[in-house]
Design a protein around this motif. Structure first.
Motif, PDB file in Angstrom:
ATOM      1  N   ILE A  90       0.862  -1.188   0.000  1.00  0.00           N
ATOM      2  CA  ILE A  90       0.000   0.000   0.000  1.00  0.00           C
ATOM      3  C   ILE A  90       0.890   1.227   0.000  1.00  0.00           C
ATOM      4  CG2 ILE A  90      -1.562   1.365   1.461  1.00  0.00           C
ATOM      5  CD1 ILE A  90      -2.780  -1.416   2.288  1.00  0.00           C
ATOM      6  N   CYS A  91       0.513   2.238  -0.794  1.00  0.00           N
ATOM      7  CA  CYS A  91       1.266   3.492  -0.802  1.00  0.00           C
ATOM      8  C   CYS A  91       0.315   4.623  -1.156  1.00  0.00           C
ATOM      9  CB  CYS A  91       2.431   3.427  -1.787  1.00  0.00           C
ATOM     10  SG  CYS A  91       1.937   3.225  -3.505  1.00  0.00           S
ATOM     11  N   SER A  92       0.808   5.847  -1.142  1.00  0.00           N
ATOM     12  CA  SER A  92      -0.001   6.960  -1.608  1.00  0.00           C
ATOM     13  C   SER A  92       0.873   7.921  -2.390  1.00  0.00           C
ATOM     14  CB  SER A  92      -0.705   7.660  -0.439  1.00  0.00           C
ATOM     15  OG  SER A  92       0.162   8.535   0.228  1.00  0.00           O
ATOM     16  N   THR A  93       0.216   8.732  -3.240  1.00  0.00           N
ATOM     17  CA  THR A  93       0.947   9.700  -4.056  1.00  0.00           C
ATOM     18  C   THR A  93       0.265  11.058  -3.943  1.00  0.00           C
ATOM     19  OG1 THR A  93      -0.395   9.076  -5.985  1.00  0.00           O
ATOM     20  CG2 THR A  93       1.775   8.044  -5.800  1.00  0.00           C
ATOM     21  N   PRO A  94       1.026  12.147  -4.126  1.00  0.00           N
ATOM     22  CA  PRO A  94       0.417  13.478  -4.129  1.00  0.00           C
ATOM     23  C   PRO A  94      -0.185  13.813  -5.495  1.00  0.00           C
ATOM     24  CG  PRO A  94       2.773  13.684  -4.423  1.00  0.00           C
ATOM     25  CD  PRO A  94       2.481  12.204  -4.260  1.00  0.00           C
TER      26      PRO A  94
END
Ligand code: MN3
Length: 201
Positions: free
Chosen positions: A138-142
């Motif tokens: 799991i990750c997130s990006t701007p």
């Protein structure tokens, strides 16, 4: 060559009550359309005119901010619409369920971690479930970045993504991003998520 906005794969009201029709009309017809239009403007008359959206997204960081924002916006939203379906949600099964349990311990622990990634993304961006070196992460990006971009902090193949820009939820949920993220689980198309995972492994 220029990019075009494909129709939604279901009716605007099909995800009610979890995602409301007005949000879908504006999100798809205005926001996604603007990413497509601005991407076309950004590549018109350049050597990138004949590139695929995947090529543009992968190399976006070294092309231009306009291609990064609008190419990312186009890819991310196309992926997002397909990640949802009416009468969907519930729990994944088969190989996907096994991979989630093996990577996160349980489906509930996975949902908690993915929601947390969406909650802790400050400002606008996305939370992602990706395949990275054969396992789920799991990750997130701007903004409109995604894990396919070479400039991404965490790189991998996205198999599920959730838009946490305010435009994705503000009309129905106002400032309550957590409520929107809780509702999202009711519309996730686990069939396509599993297909994407198998293709990426
Ligand atoms: Mn959006």
């Amino acid at each position: 060559m220029s990019f075009t906005l494909a129709p939604l794969p279901y009716a605007h009201e099909a995800l009610e009550p979890h995602i409301d029709a007005q949000t879908m009309h504006i999100h798809h017809g205005k926001h996604h359309q603007a990413y497509v239009d601005n991407l076309n403007k950004a590549i018109a008359g350049t050597t990138h005119e004949s590139a695929t959206i995947e090529e543009l997204v992968k190399n976006a960081g070294s092309i231009s901010p306009a291609v990064r924002n609008n190419g990312g916006g186009h890819w991310n939203h196309t992926f997002f619409w397909a990640s949802m379906a009416p009468n969907a949600g519930g729990t994944p099964s088969g190989k996907l369920a096994d991979a989630i349990n093996s990577a996160f311990g349980s489906f509930d622990a996975f949902k908690e971690k993915m929601s947390q990634a969406g909650m802790t993304r400050f400002g606008s961006g996305w939370a992602w479930l990706i395949v990275k070196e054969g396992t789920l992460e799991i990750c997130s990006t701007p903004n409109q970045d995604n894990p396919l971009m070479e400039i991404a902090e965490v790189k991998g193949t996205p198999i599920l993504g959730v838009d946490v820009w305010e435009h994705a939820y503000y009309l129905k949920y106002q400032n309550k991003r957590a409520d929107y993220l809780a509702a999202f689980w009711n519309v996730v198309n686990w069939t396509i998520v599993q297909e994407r995972m198998i293709a990426a492994l």
